[in-house]
Scaffold this motif. Structure first.
Motif, PDB file in Angstrom:
ATOM      1  N   GLU A 116      74.370  81.569  42.193  1.00  0.00           N
ATOM      2  CA  GLU A 116      74.805  81.554  40.798  1.00  0.00           C
ATOM      3  C   GLU A 116      75.238  80.147  40.379  1.00  0.00           C
ATOM      4  OE1 GLU A 116      77.822  84.535  40.811  1.00  0.00           O
ATOM      5  OE2 GLU A 116      76.413  86.194  40.454  1.00  0.00           O
ATOM      6  N   GLU A 117      75.835  79.418  41.304  1.00  0.00           N
ATOM      7  CA  GLU A 117      76.242  78.049  40.988  1.00  0.00           C
ATOM      8  C   GLU A 117      75.021  77.159  40.757  1.00  0.00           C
ATOM      9  OE1 GLU A 117      79.083  74.420  42.696  1.00  0.00           O
ATOM     10  OE2 GLU A 117      79.066  76.376  43.686  1.00  0.00           O
ATOM     11  N   VAL A 118      73.990  77.348  41.580  1.00  0.00           N
ATOM     12  CA  VAL A 118      72.756  76.576  41.405  1.00  0.00           C
ATOM     13  C   VAL A 118      72.151  76.856  40.030  1.00  0.00           C
ATOM     14  CG1 VAL A 118      70.379  76.277  42.221  1.00  0.00           C
ATOM     15  CG2 VAL A 118      72.260  76.419  43.868  1.00  0.00           C
ATOM     16  N   GLU A 119      72.082  78.136  39.651  1.00  0.00           N
ATOM     17  CA  GLU A 119      71.556  78.484  38.329  1.00  0.00           C
ATOM     18  C   GLU A 119      72.431  77.905  37.229  1.00  0.00           C
ATOM     19  OE1 GLU A 119      70.897  82.503  35.698  1.00  0.00           O
ATOM     20  OE2 GLU A 119      70.275  82.582  37.802  1.00  0.00           O
ATOM     21  N   GLY A 120      73.731  77.889  37.459  1.00  0.00           N
ATOM     22  CA  GLY A 120      74.642  77.311  36.483  1.00  0.00           C
ATOM     23  C   GLY A 120      74.427  75.818  36.298  1.00  0.00           C
ATOM     24  N   LEU A 121      74.124  75.123  37.378  1.00  0.00           N
ATOM     25  CA  LEU A 121      73.847  73.683  37.273  1.00  0.00           C
ATOM     26  C   LEU A 121      72.567  73.443  36.474  1.00  0.00           C
ATOM     27  CD1 LEU A 121      74.732  72.603  40.922  1.00  0.00           C
ATOM     28  CD2 LEU A 121      75.986  71.987  38.846  1.00  0.00           C
ATOM     29  N   LEU A 122      71.551  74.264  36.732  1.00  0.00           N
ATOM     30  CA  LEU A 122      70.318  74.155  35.953  1.00  0.00           C
ATOM     31  C   LEU A 122      70.604  74.388  34.469  1.00  0.00           C
ATOM     32  CD1 LEU A 122      67.921  76.112  38.350  1.00  0.00           C
ATOM     33  CD2 LEU A 122      67.772  73.675  37.807  1.00  0.00           C
ATOM     34  N   ALA A 123      71.392  75.420  34.180  1.00  0.00           N
ATOM     35  CA  ALA A 123      71.720  75.741  32.789  1.00  0.00           C
ATOM     36  C   ALA A 123      72.490  74.598  32.132  1.00  0.00           C
ATOM     37  CB  ALA A 123      72.534  77.034  32.731  1.00  0.00           C
ATOM     38  N   GLN A 124      73.404  73.996  32.883  1.00  0.00           N
ATOM     39  CA  GLN A 124      74.202  72.888  32.351  1.00  0.00           C
ATOM     40  C   GLN A 124      73.306  71.734  31.900  1.00  0.00           C
ATOM     41  OE1 GLN A 124      77.505  71.585  34.938  1.00  0.00           O
ATOM     42  NE2 GLN A 124      76.771  69.504  34.645  1.00  0.00           N
ATOM     43  N   HIS A 125      72.330  71.394  32.715  1.00  0.00           N
ATOM     44  CA  HIS A 125      71.425  70.306  32.354  1.00  0.00           C
ATOM     45  C   HIS A 125      70.521  70.703  31.183  1.00  0.00           C
ATOM     46  CE1 HIS A 125      72.790  67.997  35.721  1.00  0.00           C
ATOM     47  NE2 HIS A 125      72.324  68.840  36.613  1.00  0.00           N
ATOM     48  N   LEU A 126      70.093  71.941  31.187  1.00  0.00           N
ATOM     49  CA  LEU A 126      69.186  72.393  30.125  1.00  0.00           C
ATOM     50  C   LEU A 126      69.896  72.485  28.772  1.00  0.00           C
ATOM     51  CD1 LEU A 126      67.220  74.990  32.234  1.00  0.00           C
ATOM     52  CD2 LEU A 126      66.237  72.979  31.108  1.00  0.00           C
ATOM     53  N   VAL A 127      71.172  72.822  28.786  1.00  0.00           N
ATOM     54  CA  VAL A 127      71.933  72.833  27.528  1.00  0.00           C
ATOM     55  C   VAL A 127      72.001  71.426  26.943  1.00  0.00           C
ATOM     56  CG1 VAL A 127      74.261  73.112  26.581  1.00  0.00           C
ATOM     57  CG2 VAL A 127      73.270  74.917  27.996  1.00  0.00           C
ATOM     58  N   GLU A 128      72.071  70.418  27.810  1.00  0.00           N
ATOM     59  CA  GLU A 128      72.028  69.036  27.320  1.00  0.00           C
ATOM     60  C   GLU A 128      70.689  68.728  26.659  1.00  0.00           C
ATOM     61  OE1 GLU A 128      73.491  65.780  29.788  1.00  0.00           O
ATOM     62  OE2 GLU A 128      74.227  67.273  31.214  1.00  0.00           O
ATOM     63  N   LEU A 129      69.625  69.298  27.209  1.00  0.00           N
ATOM     64  CA  LEU A 129      68.300  69.073  26.640  1.00  0.00           C
ATOM     65  C   LEU A 129      68.081  69.869  25.361  1.00  0.00           C
ATOM     66  CD1 LEU A 129      65.956  69.094  29.785  1.00  0.00           C
ATOM     67  CD2 LEU A 129      66.268  67.210  28.175  1.00  0.00           C
ATOM     68  N   LEU A 130      68.691  71.063  25.321  1.00  0.00           N
ATOM     69  CA  LEU A 130      68.486  71.974  24.184  1.00  0.00           C
ATOM     70  C   LEU A 130      69.845  72.369  23.603  1.00  0.00           C
ATOM     71  CD1 LEU A 130      65.881  74.257  26.022  1.00  0.00           C
ATOM     72  CD2 LEU A 130      65.350  72.483  24.331  1.00  0.00           C
ATOM     73  N   PRO A 131      70.589  71.430  23.035  1.00  0.00           N
ATOM     74  CA  PRO A 131      71.960  71.716  22.590  1.00  0.00           C
ATOM     75  C   PRO A 131      72.054  72.779  21.503  1.00  0.00           C
ATOM     76  CG  PRO A 131      71.202  69.591  21.766  1.00  0.00           C
ATOM     77  CD  PRO A 131      70.191  70.046  22.746  1.00  0.00           C
ATOM     78  N   ASP A 132      71.003  72.957  20.736  1.00  0.00           N
ATOM     79  CA  ASP A 132      71.040  73.942  19.659  1.00  0.00           C
ATOM     80  C   ASP A 132      70.352  75.255  20.041  1.00  0.00           C
ATOM     81  OD1 ASP A 132      72.327  72.096  17.952  1.00  0.00           O
ATOM     82  OD2 ASP A 132      70.391  71.175  17.462  1.00  0.00           O
ATOM     83  N   GLU A 133      69.962  75.390  21.296  1.00  0.00           N
ATOM     84  CA  GLU A 133      69.248  76.584  21.745  1.00  0.00           C
ATOM     85  C   GLU A 133      69.824  77.052  23.087  1.00  0.00           C
ATOM     86  OE1 GLU A 133      64.802  76.429  20.970  1.00  0.00           O
ATOM     87  OE2 GLU A 133      65.283  74.280  20.963  1.00  0.00           O
ATOM     88  N   GLN A 134      71.073  77.437  23.064  1.00  0.00           N
ATOM     89  CA  GLN A 134      71.749  77.769  24.315  1.00  0.00           C
ATOM     90  C   GLN A 134      71.160  79.011  24.989  1.00  0.00           C
ATOM     91  OE1 GLN A 134      75.944  77.529  24.536  1.00  0.00           O
ATOM     92  NE2 GLN A 134      76.095  75.653  23.342  1.00  0.00           N
ATOM     93  N   GLU A 135      70.745  79.989  24.204  1.00  0.00           N
ATOM     94  CA  GLU A 135      70.136  81.184  24.816  1.00  0.00           C
ATOM     95  C   GLU A 135      68.827  80.828  25.503  1.00  0.00           C
ATOM     96  OE1 GLU A 135      69.703  84.622  22.392  1.00  0.00           O
ATOM     97  OE2 GLU A 135      71.811  84.660  21.779  1.00  0.00           O
ATOM     98  N   ARG A 136      68.046  79.981  24.852  1.00  0.00           N
ATOM     99  CA  ARG A 136      66.790  79.538  25.449  1.00  0.00           C
ATOM    100  C   ARG A 136      67.052  78.736  26.726  1.00  0.00           C
ATOM    101  NH1 ARG A 136      62.552  75.065  23.099  1.00  0.00           N
ATOM    102  NH2 ARG A 136      60.883  75.384  24.638  1.00  0.00           N
ATOM    103  N   ALA A 137      68.090  77.912  26.690  1.00  0.00           N
ATOM    104  CA  ALA A 137      68.444  77.121  27.865  1.00  0.00           C
ATOM    105  C   ALA A 137      68.833  78.026  29.034  1.00  0.00           C
ATOM    106  CB  ALA A 137      69.589  76.165  27.533  1.00  0.00           C
TER     107      ALA A 137
END
Length: 227
Positions: free
Chosen positions: A165-186
């Motif tokens: 879960e932590e690994v997935e959370g790290l991926l999500a953290q980086h993806l939110v930076e890439l897609l700041p206005d699309e958190q569900e997509r991230a």
């Protein structure tokens, strides 16, 4: 060179202070370095290191306490002085293995210049872990291998779940930076990449080499390029 006669009352005294050997002759003291003996590592660390090698190579169930203490070079009493049970040793091993991966990820992040690089750093850390010098070769994810042997409710299974879960959370953290206005997509993309990564690790472990992980990283890089 031959020495002359010693004066009356002459004597030599040798004594140790710290790591220096002192020679005292008739009131004169000469210090010479002694041979440095590296301190023996604590029994707990010896046991953890031995357990890590054996659990990964042979499996948790197949590795007995006697085998671990023999590999560690310590008495069985030392194991129970440091761990209440084999189950506690297994959980400690899983925590150490998680810490190893986090250290590899942190090292990769030192050169990450963007959020996309951060995503790929997760994949690279899996590759780095796969390429450790394992005694009997690469066998896949040590955490999932151990979890597959543990019964439901074992604290080790929870530790493995939290790691993933932590690994997935790290991926999500980086993806939110890439897609700041699309958190569900991230978050959805993080799950997708997590499944890709874990599936690649499972196949890589079966094949005994890292080609599937390299494929997964290439797929992830193409996905990121399309965002």
């Amino acid at each position: 060179m031959r020495q002359g006669p010693r004066p009356e009352g002459w004597r030599r005294t040798v004594f140790l202070v710290g790591r220096l050997v002192y020679l005292q002759e008739t009131g004169f003291i000469v210090a010479t370095p002694s041979v440095s003996v590296p301190p023996r590592r604590p029994a707990r660390q010896l046991l953890l290191d031995a357990a890590a090698r054996l659990f990964y190579a042979q499996g948790v169930t197949a590795t007995g306490i006697d085998t671990i203490t023999s590999e560690a070079g310590v008495a069985k009493k030392s194991l129970y002085n440091n761990f209440a049970s084999k189950a506690e040793l297994v959980t400690a091993y899983l925590e150490v293995r998680h810490g190893e991966w986090l250290a590899l990820y942190s090292k990769r992040m030192e050169t990450a210049a963007s959020a996309g690089d951060g995503v790929l750093a997760v994949f690279d850390a899996y590759l780095d872990h796969a390429n450790f010098a394992y005694v009997h070769g690469f066998r896949g994810c040590g955490l999932l291998n151990a979890a597959a042997e543990l019964p439901a409710g074992h604290p080790g299974r929870l530790a493995v779940r939290q790691h993933k879960e932590e690994v997935e959370g790290l991926l999500a953290q980086h993806l939110v930076e890439l897609l700041p206005d699309e958190q569900e997509r991230a978050a959805e993309l993080a799950r997708h990449l997590s499944f890709l990564l874990e599936g690649a690790m499972a196949r890589a472990g079966l094949e005994g080499q890292d080609a599937r992980l390299k494929d997964a990283r290439a797929i992830a890089a193409r996905m990121l390029a399309g965002l």
